[in-house]
Structures are given as structure tokens and as C-alpha cells.
Design an enzyme around this catalytic site. Sequence first.
Site, short mmCIF file in Angstrom:
data_model
loop_
_atom_site.label_atom_id
_atom_site.label_comp_id
_atom_site.label_asym_id
_atom_site.label_seq_id
_atom_site.Cartn_x
_atom_site.Cartn_y
_atom_site.Cartn_z
N SER A 1 -12.77 -4.57 45.12
CA SER A 1 -12.39 -5.55 46.14
C SER A 1 -13.13 -5.28 47.44
O SER A 1 -14.36 -5.30 47.47
CB SER A 1 -10.86 -5.53 46.31
OG SER A 1 -10.40 -6.65 47.00
N GLU B 1 -12.84 -11.91 36.31
CA GLU B 1 -13.68 -11.83 37.49
C GLU B 1 -15.17 -11.74 37.16
O GLU B 1 -16.00 -11.70 38.07
CB GLU B 1 -13.28 -10.63 38.35
CG GLU B 1 -11.93 -10.81 39.01
CD GLU B 1 -11.70 -9.84 40.14
OE1 GLU B 1 -11.05 -10.22 41.12
OE2 GLU B 1 -12.17 -8.69 40.04
N HIS C 1 -7.58 -8.59 38.82
CA HIS C 1 -8.20 -7.89 39.94
C HIS C 1 -7.89 -6.39 39.87
O HIS C 1 -8.77 -5.55 40.04
CB HIS C 1 -7.67 -8.49 41.24
CG HIS C 1 -8.48 -8.16 42.45
ND1 HIS C 1 -9.79 -8.54 42.60
CD2 HIS C 1 -8.15 -7.48 43.59
CE1 HIS C 1 -10.25 -8.12 43.77
NE2 HIS C 1 -9.27 -7.47 44.39
#
Length: 708
Positions: free
Chosen positions: A541, A624, A652
Site C-alpha cells: 500500500s 489487485e 489488499h
Amino acid sequence: MVSLLAIAALSMGAQPAIAACDDVLPEQGMAAAQERRDITPADLVRLRDIGFPDVVSGKVSPFAFSPDGRLIAFVVTRAEPTDNTICSALVVAPLDGKSVEGKGRARVLDIGGALPFSRGVYRGLFIKSGISALITPAWSPDGKSIAYLKNVGGVVQVYRVNVDGSGGGAATRAETDIEDFSWSPDGSQVTYLARPGELESSRRTEEAGRSGWLYDSSVLPNESLDPRAWVEDIPLKAFTVDLATGAARAATEDERLRVVPAPPTGTFYELGTHSADGAEALTKRLNANPNADQRLWVRLAGNREKACARAECTGRIVQAWWDAAGNSLVFLRRQGWNREEWALYRWAPGSDKLSLIVRTFDALTGCIRAGEQLVCGRENSITPRRVVAIDLASGRSRTIFDPNPEFNQFRLGKVRRLRWTNDRGLEAWGDLVLPPGYDGKSRLPLVITQYHSQGFLRGGTGDDYPVFPLAAKGFAVLSFERPPNVSSITPGVSDWDEALTVQFKGWAERRSLFSSVDRGIDTAIATGFVDPGRIGITGLSDGASTIEFALVNSRRFAAAAMSTCCDDMLSSMVLGGFAWGEHNIKIGLPPSVDNDRDYWRPVSLSVNARKIDTPILMQLADRETLLALPAFGALREAGKPAEMFVYPDEYHDKWQPAHRLAVYQRGIDWFDYWLRGTRDPDPAKQDQYARWDRLRDLRDKAKVANLP
């Protein structure tokens, strides 16, 4: 949220099968004197958890007291990577830490599988990140049963369990997941909140698919191409169920407010605590900046408001509790160098007397008050979370329950706290972890984990790069705690959109964070323990965004491992969906139609693919992966050393234990290969090393090509 990758989040998925759960609790009286050994990745995956694995400060708690105050209830989880299962258990333990009626110090009342996923609202849509929801049990008013949220047949229900151990069952039969609930005062009913409109929304989406889905802002293409329901179209509704008959009806407004009280009004932020005579504890920001420090206030009888004028009453106020008489307020404050300390104070509003109860580097989370004791989760860099009671008179702490007594057998390296400031004067710190038995003479390869270092050191934010197993392999590890956002020191910022605009203008936040990491590395090198030529960096992230900027703007990293990727023109403006792209344009990013490569040049791996020579390992969730393809494709086309692994049914944050172990082990192998020149002799890994040998050749060619 300070990076584009952090702004993007993920959706929900399948739950695992129920594990055997034979060891969901440690054996009673387990001896701590076992043969000491180094910790392994599997040991770390199997740690038992209570509450969120990461340190999350706030008034939410995983703990609940019985009405008589003698027992505390909580949910314990444990993962098993060998069969990829997660076990959970509803546990009760005596507050005094002693055996209760011959039943032991802690006992299991109910067994379950993985906890429900938490989900947030982003740009009007529900998004799940793979993190388990915080489950707080609720005692019945008579103390004879406990209710909690549990996945029953694929739907989250209120599940009621008898405290005497005689069993339990689902108290509700909702058709969609229940999000919260509350007992009625007499214990005969439960009021719960759910979104029944989700069923109709799913039906409409399926029906629309017969003639094709309209591609609009409700589609998140990196996850799937089916439209999502807008949150405003599927509101929470309250229902009350009679526990004797099972009959459910629409709840009254008073019943609904027992589950979710009315939100506060004005500029104050309620801390959720009231004295016996109705006084409230509140905080108020010192200025309009959403990053601003807070001041502690109270609202007394007659709506008279009073601020605490002492310096200790400003900063980051986490929680507060009134005493029984309503004369004093105990509050928990984050303070010190970049809020590295946790401190408990007592303030008497009537006299303005303030006293310090305890000050510690240990993280104190989920605290609830029991008379003159505070029950919290307590952890530090080398000790996983335990349930403790803190005496509010003396500040002394005692352990109520340790979910991981076996942890005492592991030989951990020394941990040193390092502090520094970045080029903007913002405070940062990190924990430098050294290998067990390290003599301090040789210079070690260094691996950076990001971007928080609060509490027990697992694997950085996202828990993908295991700190102590890396140290056991001979690495120094710098666990990095990011500084405050640049928007916190920017005048005129009054909301989060304005804060994000400041952070992305000229990539100000990325520059600030890279300066922090860069100076942290210099601080680690200055200890004399670190080899400046063998440095690796990891991140998920916002941490992955820092990696991108670091690789584009420096040459000091010999290897990198990313768990998300990438801030990029197509990824951030198109592949994450219209809603995300439109929000990014709102805060100042150029639309993809402008093809503004100059804007993206300071951070984009795809724009800079030809100049990158650092070997990059990407370990990505399937949901992702689409966001990473522009960067990975460009690196591959440019002949650069990059490898990607995709983990199915992931988010995530990865939730599957087998994936966690695989990410741990591959990350260690990756840095062993690039920073230490060593290989695991396991025959099953030789294809891996053959690939990496080819990447090494690409790396060497890239270095030659990029020589000035």
C-alpha cells in the site's frame, strides 16, 4: 490515506473451512522453560490473536465484562497454514486471573472458523480489504449467556452461547450479514442491524447481466466487472427478534439507538464515556486541519463545557473513562517523539488537578474500565499482545491472559529504537532488529519493513515480511514508523480532500516519506551494524508507493519486494474504476487522456522502466494484479529483473494462512539470494533459483546500461 494504492481497497470473498481448533487456547499452565530456538515463519503465522492483529488505537474494544464484573469475554483466533484454515473461539477468563469454580483460568465456550471480514465505505461503495472484523462479545443482562457475531452457513448472525457450557445456537435468521446488535434491557430480545436490500441489489445485477452491464462508476475493474451497489441504495435497517419465539420485526427508533447512538453534533468528538450524572468527555481539534492535535474537554451538567488547560491534555487523545463518582477522568494519550509513547493520566475537572498513572512504549489497545482497573491489550516490539489489568492508582500491570505462552521459547535478536527527522523536520522513528547472537562485529545486510512499527513486530503493515524470522536468517531489519503527513504542517488545510491535494502536489508526501526512509537508513548505518551496499526494502500500500519513489529517485537499494503495485497513470486513473479516477482528478492528478508522463515521472515504474536496475519481487492479491500490469509489463519489456506472484481469492491484506506463509518464505528467500548470496537447498526451490539467476543476469546488464 496518503498514497493512491492506499486509497484503493478490496472486496469480499469466501471464508475458509473450520480448523480442528485443538490448540486455539494454549494448554493451561504451559511451562515457559522450553528449549530456546529461533522463530520460524510458520511460528509467526500461527500466533493467536485477540482483536485486530495490527495496533489500532480507538474506543472500539474486543473485550466485554460480565454484569458482575468477575469475568471477561473475548474472541481468540489462530491460523493453520498447513491446511489453510482459521479457527476462532469465544473465550471467558476471570478478571482476577484465578481459576473459576475449578474450570481453569480461561475456557472456550464456542468454536468457529474465520471471522467475518470488515468493510469500509470508499467513494460511496463498500470495499473489503481482507482484514477480519473486530468482534466484541455482549453479555446478556443476567450474565447467563453471551452473544457475538458469527458466520453461520455463510451469513453473519447473532450467535448466543450459554456461559455454563451447555451450548448455544443462532439467535437470528437474517438473510444478509448482521453488522451490529444489542441486547434489550431485560435480555428477552436482541436488536440487530443488517442490509436486506443487498439481496435485491444482487438480483438486479444478475438480471442486468443478461443484457450486459453498464460500465460506470459502480464498477471496480481491478476486482471484477460486475457493478456494485451504492451504499445509499442499501441502507442499514434495524430489526428486533424475540429470543423465546424467534419472531423478528422492524425495530423501534429507541431500540435502534441502543445499537448505534445518535452521532455527536457540533465540532466536538465524543469519546463515548459518560459519568454517573451525565457528564461527557469530548475532544476538539486545535485548528481546522484534520491532522491537528486534539484538546480534552468535558461537557458538564447544563451543557457547561470546560477544557483541560494542561499541556498533557492536548495531542492524540485515544480514550477516556470517568470514575464511579464522576469526579475525575482517566484518559489515554499518544505522546512523545512522533507519538511513540502511550500514557495514562487522571484529570479532575473541578480542581484541574492532573496526575500521570503510567507512561510506556507498550501499545495499549481496546481498553475498558473495571472500577479502579483498566483492562487492555498490551504489547511491545518483542512481546505479542496479552490481556492485562492496569491498576489506576499505582500504574502496575498484571497479566490476565497470555494467548501465546509458547512465545517465550523463541530466541529473538536485540531491538534498538532509532529516532531522526526528515528534510521537513518531521519526526520519524524505527526499530532496528539485530540477529540472535549477533556479536556486533560484522556488517549486516539490512531489510526495511514499512510503514508502522507500533506494538509487536510481525511483518510490517500488511504483515508480509516477517521481522524476526528475517533477523534469524542473519539480516538487520529496520521496522519503519512513518512521520506525520506533510499536510499536517501546511497552513490552510481544512478537510481531507485538501490534505490529499497538498500531499499529491509535486508528490510532496512521497518526497517527505522517502526522505524519512533515507535518513532512517543513514541512522541505522551510523550504528556500525549495517552494510550500506546491501539494503533491501519492502512494503504494501503506502509502503509500496514509497518503494516506487525510492527506486526511481535513488540507487541505494539492492533488492525490493512489493505486495501492491503501482501508482501509475493507467492504474490510478482507469484500472481502479471511474470513482477512484474521478476522485484523483478532484485532488489534482492529471487525467489519463493528457498522457502527462512528466507528472508521473517522479514515481512511476512504467515511465522509468529503462532506468530501474533493482530486482523487484511482486507478491500480489489477484484482485489487485490488474493495477500492477502497466508497471510490470514495462519492466519486462525493458528487460529488467522483476518477478510477480499472484495469490488467488485475496485482498489488499492477505487473509489466507497458506498464502501468508508462502509470502513470508519467498520474501526471505528473495533477500537471502540478492543480499546474502545464499540459497535454500530444498530441491523444490531449484526452479526458483534458476529463474533468479536469469534475473541476476538482467540486473547486471541493467547496471551496465545505466552507468553514467
